[in-house]
Structures are given as C-alpha cells and as structure tokens.
Design a protein around this motif. Sequence first.
Motif, mmCIF file in Angstrom:
data_model
loop_
_atom_site.group_PDB
_atom_site.id
_atom_site.type_symbol
_atom_site.label_atom_id
_atom_site.label_comp_id
_atom_site.label_asym_id
_atom_site.label_seq_id
_atom_site.Cartn_x
_atom_site.Cartn_y
_atom_site.Cartn_z
ATOM 1 N N SER A 418 -2.865 -14.186 11.391
ATOM 2 C CA SER A 418 -4.248 -13.735 11.284
ATOM 3 C C SER A 418 -4.402 -12.457 10.480
ATOM 4 C CB SER A 418 -4.822 -13.510 12.688
ATOM 5 O OG SER A 418 -4.099 -12.503 13.380
ATOM 6 N N ILE A 419 -3.325 -11.920 9.944
ATOM 7 C CA ILE A 419 -3.421 -10.673 9.204
ATOM 8 C C ILE A 419 -3.982 -10.940 7.814
ATOM 9 C CG2 ILE A 419 -1.103 -10.748 8.204
ATOM 10 C CD1 ILE A 419 -0.914 -7.755 8.661
ATOM 11 N N SER A 420 -4.798 -10.025 7.337
ATOM 12 C CA SER A 420 -5.400 -10.164 6.017
ATOM 13 C C SER A 420 -4.392 -9.785 4.931
ATOM 14 C CB SER A 420 -6.641 -9.271 5.914
ATOM 15 O OG SER A 420 -7.123 -9.247 4.593
ATOM 16 N N ILE A 421 -4.399 -10.542 3.839
ATOM 17 C CA ILE A 421 -3.541 -10.251 2.692
ATOM 18 C C ILE A 421 -4.441 -10.200 1.466
ATOM 19 C CG2 ILE A 421 -1.566 -10.969 1.307
ATOM 20 C CD1 ILE A 421 -0.487 -12.417 3.705
ATOM 21 N N PRO A 422 -4.894 -9.016 1.066
ATOM 22 C CA PRO A 422 -5.792 -8.919 -0.095
ATOM 23 C C PRO A 422 -5.074 -9.253 -1.392
ATOM 24 C CG PRO A 422 -5.201 -6.741 0.713
ATOM 25 C CD PRO A 422 -4.639 -7.715 1.703
ATOM 26 N N GLY A 423 -5.881 -9.463 -2.421
ATOM 27 C CA GLY A 423 -5.307 -9.804 -3.717
ATOM 28 C C GLY A 423 -4.460 -8.710 -4.309
ATOM 29 N N SER A 424 -4.756 -7.446 -3.973
ATOM 30 C CA SER A 424 -3.955 -6.342 -4.504
ATOM 31 C C SER A 424 -2.515 -6.403 -4.007
ATOM 32 C CB SER A 424 -4.590 -5.006 -4.108
ATOM 33 O OG SER A 424 -4.695 -4.894 -2.696
#
Length: 522
Positions: A418-424
């Motif tokens: 459930s952790i977010s992984i941004p494009g950066s």
Amino acid sequence: MASLEGPGAPPVKAAQDDAPPSPPQAPPEKPSDKRRRSLIILSSWIIVVLLGLPIWWKTTSIYRANLPLSEMIDWADGKACKPSFSLQVALDAGGLPDEAAQTLLRLTQGALDDLNDFPAHQLRLRLPPDSSADGTAPQDALTVRLTPGDSMSATLDSRLPVLSVAYPPDSIPPPTSSASALATYVASELHAAFSEEQAILSYLLSSSTMAPESSKKTRTTRAFRYSHTYHLTFSLFTSGPAPSTWDIDAAIASYMQPVLDVLSLIHNFTVDTQVQLYAAPGVQSEDLSKDDLTSFINAAEWPLSPSIGGAPTINFIIYMGNQTVALSESEKSQSWLIPQWGAVYLLPPTPGSHVSPDALKKPLLAFSSHLLSLLGTPEKGSLPLRLSALARIRSADLLIRASSTLGALARLSLSLPSISIPGSVADGVAKSLRHLSIACADLASPQALEHARIAEAEAERAFFEKSMVGQLYFPDEHKVAVYMPLLGPVGVPLVTGLVREIREWLKRRKERAAVAKEKKET
C-alpha cells in the motif's frame, strides 16, 4: 324463564361481530409501479457500479510507479555486477632489444599472476610503443622504468606514478628462459606497491564481517564516510589572551593547498577558521598520556563548528600551550588523530600576539597527512599511487552502497503493497541503475568514481522520498474508520431494496411456474 324473543325484540348480533376489526389492506400494487420501482433500484445500482466505484477507485487509489524490482535485488545480491579492477602497467624497458623486452614482460606477468591472490584486482603489463620515450600514458596506473645499474633496487617517485628499477646487465633473461630473478623482483615490487589497495578492496567486496588484519580494522574505522564535499575547520585555542591573531590563510595556501588541489579530483573542500582565547583543555597535565587524549577536547566550552550545508566537518585544532603527548619515556609527540572527527596539534607558545605562517608549517603538514588518513587513503606508497587507489576504493564503496540501497528499496516495496511510489522514485532508480552499469563496466577508470557517486546519490534520494515515506503512517484501519460513516447510510437502503426486488422476482417466477404446471396438468 320466558323467552325474550318476539316480534319486538332487538335482533341478536352474530358471534363474529365480537371479533376485533382487521387492519385495512393496502391496495394492490399496479404492474407499472412495480416496474418503476425496479427501474429506480436498477438505475441506482448502475450509477454506483459504473460511475461511483470507478471515481472512488481513481481518487483513493495509491499510485505505484513500476520499479525493476528483480534487477534491483540482483544488484543488491551481487548478481548484476562482478567488480573487477584491471590496472594497466607500462613496462619501459629502456634500451633493451624488443625480444628481450618481450621475454621480460612475459616472465614478469607470470610472476605477478602467481603472487596475486585476489582475482578481482589484476595488473596487466604492456610495452609502450617506443621504449626509448617516456612510457607514461593517462590510462596507465604505474610505469616501471628499467635502468642499468650495479644491483637490483627499486624507488617510487614521490610526484609521478613511476617505479624506477635498477638492474645488473647480466640479469636480462634469454628468450628461452622460463624464470628470471629480475622478473621476480619487478613482480614482487609491483605486488608490494598495490598490496594495500588490494587488501582494502578485498575487505570491501568480501562478505566477511571483519577483516583479520588490524591495519584494515584501523583504516576502516577512522576514515570518514564518502562525501562529495567536506568542510574543513581550523581552530586556534590559547590558554590566555595571546596570541590573538594568526596568518592561517597564507599558511594553508603554502602548506596544505597543494594536497587539497590533488584531492580536488575526488572531493571538494570548504574552509573556515576561528580563534578562541582563554580556552581551558579538559586535561591540565603537561605530559599527556594516551588515556588523556580522549578528554583533552573540552567540547562543553570550546565552540567547535558543526556541519555546514550538510557536508561533514573535519576539525583541525591547534592548541597553544606547554603540553606534549608522551608516547614513551624517550619519545614524545605533538599531534594525534581522532577517528572520523579530525586532528589536534599541540603548538609551543610563541612570543607576541601574532602567529606567523612559518610557525604553522609543522601543524599544517601534519594536518595534511591526517587529512589523507581521514579520507581513507592508503598509508603506503607515493602520493600519486595513493590518490589513484583512493579513487578506486571510493568507487567500489559507492557501488556497494548504491546497490544495497536499491535492494532495500525493492524489499520495502514488496513488503508494503500500500505504500506510494511516485514517478520521481522510478526516475531516480532508473538513473541509478544506468550509472551503476557504467561504473561497473570499468571500475579502474577515473570516470567510474563520478558515475558511482551519481548512482549512490540517486539511490539515496529515491529511498528517502518524502511523499513515499509519509504513507507508512496512514494505516488501512484509518481508511475504514473514515469511509464507514459515509457509506453506511447510503449502502443500507440500496442493499435492502436490491434484496427485496430479488425476493419479489423469485416469488413471481415461482407463481409463473405453478400456473404453467397447472395448465399442463389440465
């Protein structure tokens, strides 16, 4: 008893008139109303399923950029890269004939391979195109310059990566020889020149927890962690009101700037200075023992500069007083190194209120040596060889650290779905992997350090992405607590209406089946 019945008697009410009245029945529902209710419930569910759920999913879903997890884990496990250091050494044979030079090259290379017990670090000899000219080339880690002499001797140049070897004329091996004392001697000198570098690289690349040699342990624990920039702080502490000024800028330019210049290919440096009067040390004894050194710095009262701009600070302290370090009864010292912190020099008092550059010569020369040690430079060999070895050691260290960080990021992504992984983060990982591949392809080159530095910086930036770390503190239980009060009042009427319609549909189906069966029997 006479009967009360007669023509004028009131009529007797029926027994059923005494029962309570039945509740009024609702008029039968029209088929059009049933269809209308069914359409309303169906349209509500269509809106929920086709419009509400997609919007909710889109607005509440966590974006997870695609990461090459298997490749990242392979780098962390050492499967994607097998570090190797193939160093080129030029053998300048001087005036030897080509056949004799080729024989000496072959025998020396064989002796080198026999001495080498670390396959990842290899020395490869070559003959310059013109043996009579200077054989040094930019890609050569070292040049062996052979000159005739009375006996075998070897000398490392202090300013150039050149090993001068003198040999007796009768030591040149014939073309059919399988062994040579000169080749063995040159091989042993080359092995000794690079042995410390091999030991450090072997320790870095080894899976063991601690190297057995004490020199490895000391070098590893006292050196700073790699940083592209270091901040150097020079402090003058005096026990009284004098001296109050010092010509530190001129002293640094004369005695320490040359070392900073040669280190500029690996690190950047910023410098600041300060003078503190009436500074009392933590130990008042004139002859300091080794146990006193840990308490000499009065950290509670001495204003030592902290890290500036995020760069690690290396402290160099000159204390002016009548104190020395007693190494033994006959040997004394004036300076000592503090691992991963800096160095201290005890300077005898000078007359007047000003300290000249000449009086600072010895302290700054000692600080130059301490700086090399604090940066992890090998202790033996000439300065050019030590600096080139430092670049390769730092390249391997950064390669390992970047690979480990990428592996930790991959395992974090797998363990927390459930952790977010941004494009950066994905961009940083891709950039780190690209520079890791370039650095691993040729770790012996000077460019490998820059690629490894970029790879390590991008991996650290991706791992510590603020928007990604914030998701760790938003558990799923909190989402349920937010949505239940909102979805409950809306969902209950929809579900109960759907259940009622399903029951009515099953009832109508059963009635139609019974009618059809009755018609069939008649």
